[in-house]
Motif scaffolding. Structure first.
Motif, PDB file in Angstrom:
ATOM      1  N   GLU A   1     -10.013  -1.885   0.253  1.00  0.00           N
ATOM      2  CA  GLU A   1     -10.083  -0.433   0.478  1.00  0.00           C
ATOM      3  C   GLU A   1     -10.033   0.298  -0.863  1.00  0.00           C
ATOM      4  OE1 GLU A   1      -7.920  -2.444   1.960  1.00  0.00           O
ATOM      5  OE2 GLU A   1      -8.134  -2.252   4.144  1.00  0.00           O
TER       6      GLU A   1
ATOM      7  N   THR B   1      -4.769   2.257  -4.061  1.00  0.00           N
ATOM      8  CA  THR B   1      -3.859   2.369  -2.921  1.00  0.00           C
ATOM      9  C   THR B   1      -3.087   1.093  -2.632  1.00  0.00           C
ATOM     10  OG1 THR B   1      -5.811   1.946  -1.557  1.00  0.00           O
ATOM     11  CG2 THR B   1      -5.050   4.224  -1.732  1.00  0.00           C
TER      12      THR B   1
ATOM     13  N   SER C   1       0.819  -1.211   0.000  1.00  0.00           N
ATOM     14  CA  SER C   1       0.000   0.000   0.000  1.00  0.00           C
ATOM     15  C   SER C   1       0.853   1.262   0.000  1.00  0.00           C
ATOM     16  CB  SER C   1      -0.924   0.029   1.222  1.00  0.00           C
ATOM     17  OG  SER C   1      -0.217   0.524   2.355  1.00  0.00           O
ATOM     18  N   HIS C   2       0.149   2.391  -0.045  1.00  0.00           N
ATOM     19  CA  HIS C   2       0.783   3.709  -0.016  1.00  0.00           C
ATOM     20  C   HIS C   2       1.416   4.024   1.338  1.00  0.00           C
ATOM     21  CE1 HIS C   2      -3.135   4.186   1.869  1.00  0.00           C
ATOM     22  NE2 HIS C   2      -2.649   5.239   2.476  1.00  0.00           N
ATOM     23  N   LYS C   3       1.118   3.231   2.374  1.00  0.00           N
ATOM     24  CA  LYS C   3       1.499   3.593   3.738  1.00  0.00           C
ATOM     25  C   LYS C   3       3.013   3.773   3.924  1.00  0.00           C
ATOM     26  CE  LYS C   3      -2.678   2.851   5.963  1.00  0.00           C
ATOM     27  NZ  LYS C   3      -3.408   2.026   5.043  1.00  0.00           N
TER      28      LYS C   3
ATOM     29  N   GLY D   1      -8.981  -1.180   6.533  1.00  0.00           N
ATOM     30  CA  GLY D   1      -8.302   0.113   6.525  1.00  0.00           C
ATOM     31  C   GLY D   1      -9.249   1.298   6.447  1.00  0.00           C
ATOM     32  N   LEU D   2     -10.544   1.044   6.322  1.00  0.00           N
ATOM     33  CA  LEU D   2     -11.496   2.160   6.231  1.00  0.00           C
ATOM     34  C   LEU D   2     -12.453   2.175   7.418  1.00  0.00           C
ATOM     35  CD1 LEU D   2     -12.464   1.909   2.413  1.00  0.00           C
ATOM     36  CD2 LEU D   2     -10.584   3.175   3.454  1.00  0.00           C
TER      37      LEU D   2
ATOM     38  N   CYS E   1     -10.382   6.445  -1.937  1.00  0.00           N
ATOM     39  CA  CYS E   1     -11.089   5.911  -0.785  1.00  0.00           C
ATOM     40  C   CYS E   1     -10.640   6.707   0.435  1.00  0.00           C
ATOM     41  CB  CYS E   1     -10.809   4.422  -0.615  1.00  0.00           C
ATOM     42  SG  CYS E   1      -9.080   4.007  -0.329  1.00  0.00           S
ATOM     43  N   ALA E   2     -11.491   6.743   1.443  1.00  0.00           N
ATOM     44  CA  ALA E   2     -11.167   7.546   2.621  1.00  0.00           C
ATOM     45  C   ALA E   2     -11.359   6.727   3.887  1.00  0.00           C
ATOM     46  CB  ALA E   2     -12.031   8.808   2.661  1.00  0.00           C
ATOM     47  N   GLY E   3     -10.224   6.399   4.519  1.00  0.00           N
ATOM     48  CA  GLY E   3     -10.249   5.740   5.817  1.00  0.00           C
ATOM     49  C   GLY E   3      -9.970   6.800   6.861  1.00  0.00           C
ATOM     50  N   GLY E   4      -8.696   7.175   6.984  1.00  0.00           N
ATOM     51  CA  GLY E   4      -8.328   8.310   7.818  1.00  0.00           C
ATOM     52  C   GLY E   4      -8.079   9.541   6.962  1.00  0.00           C
ATOM     53  N   GLY E   5      -8.046   9.353   5.639  1.00  0.00           N
ATOM     54  CA  GLY E   5      -7.963  10.490   4.732  1.00  0.00           C
ATOM     55  C   GLY E   5      -6.592  10.791   4.151  1.00  0.00           C
ATOM     56  N   SER E   6      -5.569   9.971   4.486  1.00  0.00           N
ATOM     57  CA  SER E   6      -4.222  10.371   4.040  1.00  0.00           C
ATOM     58  C   SER E   6      -3.958  10.060   2.562  1.00  0.00           C
ATOM     59  CB  SER E   6      -3.148   9.720   4.905  1.00  0.00           C
ATOM     60  OG  SER E   6      -2.972   8.362   4.593  1.00  0.00           O
ATOM     61  N   ASN E   7      -4.473   8.934   2.065  1.00  0.00           N
ATOM     62  CA  ASN E   7      -4.172   8.633   0.661  1.00  0.00           C
ATOM     63  C   ASN E   7      -4.908   9.596  -0.256  1.00  0.00           C
ATOM     64  OD1 ASN E   7      -6.335   7.142  -1.158  1.00  0.00           O
ATOM     65  ND2 ASN E   7      -6.697   6.402   0.917  1.00  0.00           N
TER      66      ASN E   7
ATOM     67  N   SER F   1      -2.274   7.494   9.451  1.00  0.00           N
ATOM     68  CA  SER F   1      -3.175   8.307   8.637  1.00  0.00           C
ATOM     69  C   SER F   1      -3.666   9.469   9.501  1.00  0.00           C
ATOM     70  CB  SER F   1      -4.347   7.450   8.137  1.00  0.00           C
ATOM     71  OG  SER F   1      -5.144   8.197   7.252  1.00  0.00           O
TER      72      SER F   1
ATOM     73  N   GLN G   1      -1.706  -3.215   6.745  1.00  0.00           N
ATOM     74  CA  GLN G   1      -0.794  -2.582   5.791  1.00  0.00           C
ATOM     75  C   GLN G   1       0.116  -1.559   6.469  1.00  0.00           C
ATOM     76  OE1 GLN G   1      -3.997  -3.293   5.135  1.00  0.00           O
ATOM     77  NE2 GLN G   1      -4.504  -3.086   2.982  1.00  0.00           N
TER      78      GLN G   1
HETATM   79  C1  PLP Z   1      -4.822   2.203   4.969  1.00  0.00           C
HETATM   80  C2  PLP Z   1      -5.307   1.980   3.632  1.00  0.00           C
HETATM   81  C3  PLP Z   1      -6.302   2.807   3.099  1.00  0.00           C
HETATM   82  C4  PLP Z   1      -6.914   3.940   3.871  1.00  0.00           C
HETATM   83  O1  PLP Z   1      -6.107   5.026   3.719  1.00  0.00           O
HETATM   84  P1  PLP Z   1      -6.316   6.428   4.431  1.00  0.00           P
HETATM   85  O2  PLP Z   1      -5.161   7.130   4.009  1.00  0.00           O
HETATM   86  O3  PLP Z   1      -6.331   6.199   5.895  1.00  0.00           O
HETATM   87  O4  PLP Z   1      -7.601   6.974   3.984  1.00  0.00           O
HETATM   88  C5  PLP Z   1      -6.670   2.611   1.788  1.00  0.00           C
HETATM   89  N1  PLP Z   1      -6.153   1.616   1.049  1.00  0.00           N
HETATM   90  C6  PLP Z   1      -5.209   0.789   1.538  1.00  0.00           C
HETATM   91  C7  PLP Z   1      -4.680  -0.296   0.661  1.00  0.00           C
HETATM   92  C8  PLP Z   1      -4.755   0.947   2.843  1.00  0.00           C
HETATM   93  O5  PLP Z   1      -3.816   0.150   3.324  1.00  0.00           O
END
Ligand code: PLP
Length: 460
Positions: free
Chosen positions: A388, A417, A113-115, A340-341, A265-271, A232, A142
């Protein structure tokens, strides 16, 4: 003839050397973080017991539009960046749409992921300060994986509190993190006061991100040479994730494209915050007017049905208060496969942009429709998406179908992501036809709202 290649690759030299700080261009800043005891705004130094100092500084910095990416972080980025921007020719064809669909693929590294973009930055600054250990939470796994990789690289100890349902659903995530040397504890656990208190109140709980955060913060504060990091929500994380949007914009410029619609997509909003950053700058400064869509699960509808209010960032009520869209810190989302969401809150910056109308739309989608889109995408584009990410795919597909209806050739950009190799339980329940769409009732949401803290002067 294809004019644009499938994959638009940047060169190593085109990886950003500075992060972009969206706050420097926002017309109004989000409300400050508050000390939950006094209700007073926090200052940078108040964050030092929890976060390392440079990250605390980044968190509070609304003045510097660009910040240099330290050389060591740039070097690590080169291991897996630039990430490709991909033209979804095959998906377009399958949908028979005149829309041009592009996605920025952040799943090309072992964390999937982008993390990693923020993990490596956070580990670097901890090392630079002479710290020896970090703690964090992970939902789907992730973030825990990304941070394990970064901590292994910089030689830091890491303890990860992993949401219990994910821990049970994805045992191999734990093995990956252990391979990178991390210590994994299912949360809630009896290793912290916060964990014990939550277990007493909800003995059957499968845990939540909010609860794992409480445990990780508590352990960091009580351990010498240790700080807490978050994957995030925070402004510092949006800052690091700005590389996604900066690279996307450069790649689109190379092929004379500009998105009409940007979807994440928006979980915590960082991506999403990172992907849209460079384009949001154009909107904030009046240069362009792309339409931004945040996509969230109907089971955890933070932006679409939440309140814009001060709330704790964790369930155990030990973190500072942030003004954000929230379902209430004690909201327990029903088990849902997009781990993750499943966070009760949302980035204060993203919340502010949404509240002020710059983030144009938030959309909640049901799980089965998300997996339908995931399967369609996998078959056309030959990438197995994370659940996610498939939320963004769902919205991109729906927008492309609208274009077909209207005969409009819009340019759509979405964030892919990550990959879904650890989400096979979810894919299996989808294929077996036993996946359900649990949507909270208004009464369920009221229970969460009842846990919102009382803050003087806070409007409903
Ligand atoms: C954590 C995660 C998300 C959520 O990302 P946020 O930045 O928190 O919105 C989305 N997609 C993947 C694959 C993730 O691991």
């Amino acid at each position: 003839m294809r004019k644009v290649p499938y994959r638009i690759y940047l060169s190593e030299e085109q990886i950003p050397k500075q992060w972009y700080n969206i706050k420097a261009d926002m017309k109004a800043q989000h409300e400050p973080l508050l000390n939950p005891g006094t209700g007073k705004p926090l200052e940078e130094k108040d964050l030092y017991p929890i976060f390392c100092e440079t990250l605390a500084h980044q968190e509070m910095n609304a003045a510097d539009r660009y910040m240099d990416i330290p050389e060591e972080i740039q070097e690590y980025y080169k291991i897996y960046r630039p990430s490709p921007l991909i033209r979804a020719y095959n998906l377009e064809k399958a949908l028979d749409t005149p829309a041009r669909i592009y996605y920025k693929f952040e799943g090309n590294n072992t964390s999937g992921s982008h993390k990693l973009n923020s993990a490596v930055a956070q580990a670097y600054y901890a090392k630079e300060q002479g710290l020896t250990a970090l703690t964090t939470e992970t939902g789907a796994g992730q973030w825990g994986t990304a941070l394990s990789m970064a901590c292994a690289y910089f030689g830091l100890d890491l303890t990860v509190y992993m949401v219990k349902t994910s821990f049970n659903q994805k045992p191999y995530r734990k093995s990956v993190m252990q391979t990178f040397g991390a210590n994994i504890i299912p949360s809630p656990s009896d290793t912290t006061e916060a964990g014990r208190a939550i277990l007493e109140k909800f003995p059957e709980t499968g845990g939540s991100l909010g609860c794992a955060i409480s445990e990780a913060v508590e352990t960091a504060v009580k351990t010498q040479g240790c700080r807490y990091v978050l994957g995030s929500v925070l402004d510092q994380v949006l800052l690091h994730q700005s590389v996604i949007g900066l690279e996307s914009k450069t790649a689109m410029e190379m092929i004379d494209e500009y998105p009409d619609i940007v979807i994440g997509c928006a979980g915590g909003g960082s991506n999403l915050g990172g992907l849209m950053s460079a384009f949001m700058q154009d909107k904030l400064t009046g240069k362009a007017n792309p339409y931004f869509i945040a996509v969230e699960p109907a089971s955890c509808p933070t932006l679409t049905r939440g309140r814009y209010a001060y709330d704790f960032c964790d369930t155990g009520r030990i973190t500072p208060l942030a003004k954000m869209y929230t379902l209430g810190c004690e909201f327990q989302p029903s088990p849902n496969h997009a781990g993750g969401l499943r966070y009760h809150g949302m980035s204060p910056t993203l919340s502010k942009l949404y509240h002020d109308g710059y983030l144009d739309e938030a959309r909640a989608v049901e799980q089965t429709r998300v997996f339908e889109a995931a399967a369609l995408f996998a078959r056309q584009e030959s990438i197995l998406p994370a659940p996610e990410s498939a939320h963004a795919i769902r919205a991109a597909v729906d927008e492309a179908l609208k274009c077909k209806e209207a005969g409009q050739a819009k340019t759509i950009l979405f964030g892919l992501t990550g990959t879904g190799y650890f989400d096979m339980t979810a894919y299996a329940s989808f294929h077996d036809g036993v996946m359900n769409d649990s949507i909270p009732t208004d009464a369920d949401l009221e229970k969460g709202f009842a846990s919102l803290p009382k803050v003087p002067g806070q409007e409903e």
